[in-house]
Write an enzyme that holds these catalytic residues in place. Structure first.
Site, PDB file in Angstrom:
ATOM      1  N   GLU A  47       0.871  -1.176   0.000  1.00  0.00           N
ATOM      2  CA  GLU A  47       0.000   0.000   0.000  1.00  0.00           C
ATOM      3  C   GLU A  47       0.912   1.230   0.000  1.00  0.00           C
ATOM      4  O   GLU A  47       1.618   1.486   0.987  1.00  0.00           O
ATOM      5  CB  GLU A  47      -0.887  -0.052   1.252  1.00  0.00           C
ATOM      6  N   SER A  48       0.879   1.974  -1.119  1.00  0.00           N
ATOM      7  CA  SER A  48       1.859   3.053  -1.286  1.00  0.00           C
ATOM      8  C   SER A  48       1.752   4.119  -0.192  1.00  0.00           C
ATOM      9  O   SER A  48       2.773   4.640   0.282  1.00  0.00           O
ATOM     10  CB  SER A  48       1.712   3.674  -2.673  1.00  0.00           C
ATOM     11  N   CYS A  78       4.377  -2.483  -8.511  1.00  0.00           N
ATOM     12  CA  CYS A  78       3.014  -2.094  -8.105  1.00  0.00           C
ATOM     13  C   CYS A  78       3.031  -0.873  -7.170  1.00  0.00           C
ATOM     14  O   CYS A  78       3.272   0.226  -7.648  1.00  0.00           O
ATOM     15  CB  CYS A  78       2.284  -3.286  -7.518  1.00  0.00           C
ATOM     16  N   ARG A 107      -3.400   5.430  -9.775  1.00  0.00           N
ATOM     17  CA  ARG A 107      -3.556   4.397  -8.739  1.00  0.00           C
ATOM     18  C   ARG A 107      -4.819   3.595  -8.995  1.00  0.00           C
ATOM     19  O   ARG A 107      -5.825   4.141  -9.420  1.00  0.00           O
ATOM     20  CB  ARG A 107      -3.723   5.068  -7.377  1.00  0.00           C
ATOM     21  N   ILE A 133      -2.548  -6.801  -9.093  1.00  0.00           N
ATOM     22  CA  ILE A 133      -3.409  -6.746  -7.904  1.00  0.00           C
ATOM     23  C   ILE A 133      -3.678  -5.280  -7.571  1.00  0.00           C
ATOM     24  O   ILE A 133      -2.787  -4.565  -7.120  1.00  0.00           O
ATOM     25  CB  ILE A 133      -2.743  -7.449  -6.698  1.00  0.00           C
ATOM     26  N   HIS A 169       3.439  -7.882 -10.432  1.00  0.00           N
ATOM     27  CA  HIS A 169       4.233  -8.459  -9.332  1.00  0.00           C
ATOM     28  C   HIS A 169       5.042  -9.672  -9.780  1.00  0.00           C
ATOM     29  O   HIS A 169       4.623 -10.807  -9.499  1.00  0.00           O
ATOM     30  CB  HIS A 169       3.294  -8.949  -8.225  1.00  0.00           C
ATOM     31  N   GLU A 171       7.475 -10.871  -8.395  1.00  0.00           N
ATOM     32  CA  GLU A 171       7.902 -11.585  -7.171  1.00  0.00           C
ATOM     33  C   GLU A 171       6.893 -12.654  -6.760  1.00  0.00           C
ATOM     34  O   GLU A 171       7.193 -13.491  -5.915  1.00  0.00           O
ATOM     35  CB  GLU A 171       8.147 -10.580  -6.030  1.00  0.00           C
TER      36      GLU A 171
HETATM   37  N1  LIG Z   1      -0.582  -4.593  -5.213  1.00  0.00           N
HETATM   38  C1  LIG Z   1      -0.235  -3.368  -4.914  1.00  0.00           C
HETATM   39  O1  LIG Z   1       0.933  -3.061  -4.635  1.00  0.00           O
HETATM   40  C2  LIG Z   1      -1.372  -2.407  -4.866  1.00  0.00           C
HETATM   41  C3  LIG Z   1      -0.987  -0.952  -4.824  1.00  0.00           C
HETATM   42  C4  LIG Z   1      -2.059  -0.186  -4.074  1.00  0.00           C
HETATM   43  N2  LIG Z   1      -3.315  -0.233  -4.783  1.00  0.00           N
HETATM   44  C5  LIG Z   1      -1.604   1.246  -3.853  1.00  0.00           C
HETATM   45  O2  LIG Z   1      -2.197   2.144  -4.364  1.00  0.00           O
HETATM   46  O3  LIG Z   1      -0.664   1.474  -3.157  1.00  0.00           O
END
Ligand SMILES: NC(=O)CC[C@H](N)C(=O)O
Length: 190
Positions: A47-48, A78, A107, A133, A169, A171
């Site tokens: 989550e940024s 991501c 986002r 995701i 991702h 990873e």
């Molecule tokens: N899978 C993720 O890293 C999602 C990012 C997340 N939706 C964000 O805005 O930070």
């Protein structure tokens, strides 16, 4: 190479494993001394907004910005892409990033958590199975940015100088192509 993974929130364990699987030494980064010890850094998915918040609390926010501008190779997946973007749309009000990549990201561009998906795409000329995701996409790129992959007509993997970012991702899959690209094309020679 010693490769740090910012280990404050998100899927940093999967990146640490990918680093080791590529034959490099993984380092959990939670302190400035750890940041200063690495040859490259990975910003994980997660989550940024939370990651920036924690980076500020751990006194890592400005040191990471400084490392980026001094040329440390950094790869963000991501949330990590959002953290490297100079401009964010659809974020929270005045959302901060570390910046460095001359891109605008949107986002949650592909929709909500339930709209997460997997797709085969072309990464730098090779087929790759990608996991998205609640992913961002790149809305605009500056002149120095190279687009390495697209999905839904938007860049989802980009590179500029010492920085690499993907909306997806790698990873979370067995395919190490993106990590290897980072180590071989970006970290080598720096
Ligand atoms: N899978 C993720 O890293 C999602 C990012 C997340 N939706 C964000 O805005 O930070």
């Amino acid at each position: 190479m010693k490769v740090g993974v910012l280990a404050l929130q998100g899927d940093f364990r999967e990146h640490l494993k990918a680093v080791a699987d590529c034959g490099h030494a993984p380092v959990d980064v939670r302190r400035v001394s750890e940041l200063e010890s690495v040859d490259a850094l990975i910003l994980p998915g997660g989550e940024s907004t939370t990651i920036v918040h924690l980076a500020q609390n751990f006194d890592l926010y400005q040191p990471i910005r400084d490392s980026i501008s001094k040329g440390l190779p950094v790869y963000g997946s991501c949330a990590g892409m959002i953290l490297l973007a100079d401009r964010i749309v659809d974020g929270i009000k005045d959302q901060k990033s570390f910046g460095g990549l001359d891109i605008t990201v949107r986002r949650n561009a592909f929709g909500r958590q339930v709209d997460s998906f997997e797709s085969d795409l072309n990464f730098n000329g090779k087929s790759l199975h990608a996991v998205f995701i609640r992913a961002p996409w790149v809305e605009e790129v500056g002149p120095g940015v190279e687009v390495l992959s697209t999905a839904a007509d938007h860049p989802v993997a980009v590179r500029q100088g010492n920085l690499l970012a993907t909306s997806f991702h790698p990873e979370l899959t067995e395919d190490l192509a993106v990590h290897r690209y980072f180590f071989e094309e970006i970290c080598k020679g720096r």
